[in-house]
Design an enzyme around this catalytic site. Structure first.
Site, mmCIF file in Angstrom:
data_model
loop_
_atom_site.group_PDB
_atom_site.id
_atom_site.type_symbol
_atom_site.label_atom_id
_atom_site.label_comp_id
_atom_site.label_asym_id
_atom_site.label_seq_id
_atom_site.Cartn_x
_atom_site.Cartn_y
_atom_site.Cartn_z
ATOM 1 N N TYR A 180 0.831 -1.196 0.000
ATOM 2 C CA TYR A 180 0.000 0.000 0.000
ATOM 3 C C TYR A 180 0.874 1.258 0.000
ATOM 4 C CZ TYR A 180 -3.861 -3.122 0.999
ATOM 5 O OH TYR A 180 -4.799 -4.129 0.917
ATOM 6 N N PRO A 181 0.588 2.217 -0.898
ATOM 7 C CA PRO A 181 1.423 3.420 -1.012
ATOM 8 C C PRO A 181 1.094 4.441 0.079
ATOM 9 C CG PRO A 181 -0.353 3.539 -2.596
ATOM 10 C CD PRO A 181 -0.495 2.202 -1.908
ATOM 11 N N LYS A 182 1.357 4.059 1.325
ATOM 12 C CA LYS A 182 0.926 4.841 2.471
ATOM 13 C C LYS A 182 2.021 5.780 2.969
ATOM 14 C CE LYS A 182 -2.383 1.415 4.179
ATOM 15 N NZ LYS A 182 -2.907 0.701 5.359
ATOM 16 N N VAL A 183 1.614 6.994 3.291
ATOM 17 C CA VAL A 183 2.477 7.951 3.978
ATOM 18 C C VAL A 183 1.637 8.630 5.062
ATOM 19 C CG1 VAL A 183 4.005 8.356 2.016
ATOM 20 C CG2 VAL A 183 1.975 9.766 2.301
#
Length: 250
Positions: free
Chosen positions: A114-117
């Site tokens: 998941y491209p989480k920040v």
């Protein structure tokens, strides 16, 4: 600490891991605000990686409040998903996600793709309006509004909207600053119960931010909106395309 203890550890710090060992994480009272909008087709194609293909230039902006998540507790998340096709299957590509919970951010990136920040999303009701916001640092990135529970949405349509396959890019860098892993992966929501589902009028504003460039996919026209409350689980991610096997080494 013995070497076998290190090898059996899932993440660091070794004595206080950033997130717990997964054990079939279940989401209780996961609440969605979804706004689908039409955007610039060239801007969309510029951010969707091959071998995924784009049809109609649609984007789904979402804000999700997780009422209760095993191992993480409640948190809120916002991001962008893009309708795509892969080998004849229709799904969504997760372009960017912003969370207010570090363990869920680190676990989502490391355990899956998941491209989480970190960010500051919110989902709340204000004077008969369902409001979803996203801030990055102190600055606004998105403001979404929808009429609160104006019209019921059929449960089958709610299921269709949020159970399509999801595609993400998994990158694991090596010590030479080149990827050791570069995969396109696929996952899907499972074991879902739709508790409530609504639709209504909606608007979406995106603000330019260099480190949260959601506005690079500009809002041309709001197409639809939904407000959905669910219980669900997430299936493990599985690789479906190996970029390193297709691209010659530099």
């Amino acid at each position: 600490m013995h070497a076998d203890q290190v090898v059996n550890s899932l993440n660091t710090p070794l004595t206080a891991p950033a997130y717990p060992t997964p054990s079939g994480t279940r989401f209780i009272d996961r609440e969605y605000l979804n706004i689908v909008y039409r955007t610039d087709p060239e801007a969309l194609r510029a951010v969707v990686p091959e071998p995924l293909t784009v049809g109609e230039p649609f984007v789904r902006f979402e804000v999700m409040h997780m009422g209760d998540v095993g191992g993480f507790g409640p948190y809120t998340e916002a991001g962008i998903a893009i309708p795509v096709e892969f080998e004849g299957e229709h799904g969504e590509y997760l372009h960017a996600m912003y969370l207010d919970n570090f363990p869920a951010t680190a676990g989502g990136r490391e355990l899956s793709a998941y491209p989480k920040v970190l960010g500051s999303p919110r989902l709340y009701v204000d004077h008969g309006t369902l409001v979803g916001t996203l801030r990055f640092g102190t600055l606004p990135v998105a403001v979404a509004t929808m009429g609160y529970k104006h019209q019921r949405l059929e449960p089958d349509e709610a299921l269709r909207q949020i159970t399509v396959p999801t595609y993400m890019v998994k990158i694991v860098p090596g010590y030479d600053f080149r990827p050791r892993v570069a995969d396109l992966v696929r996952t899907r929501i499972t074991d879902i119960t739709v508790k409530e589902a609504w639709t209504g009028p909606a608007r979406l504003q995106l603000f330019h931010h260099v480190l949260a460039p959601l506005a690079d996919l500009p809002v041309v026209e709001v197409v639809s909106a939904s407000h959905i409350l669910t219980d669900l689980s997430l299936a493990p991610a599985q690789p479906v395309f190996d970029y390193l096997a297709r691209v010659p080494s530099a």
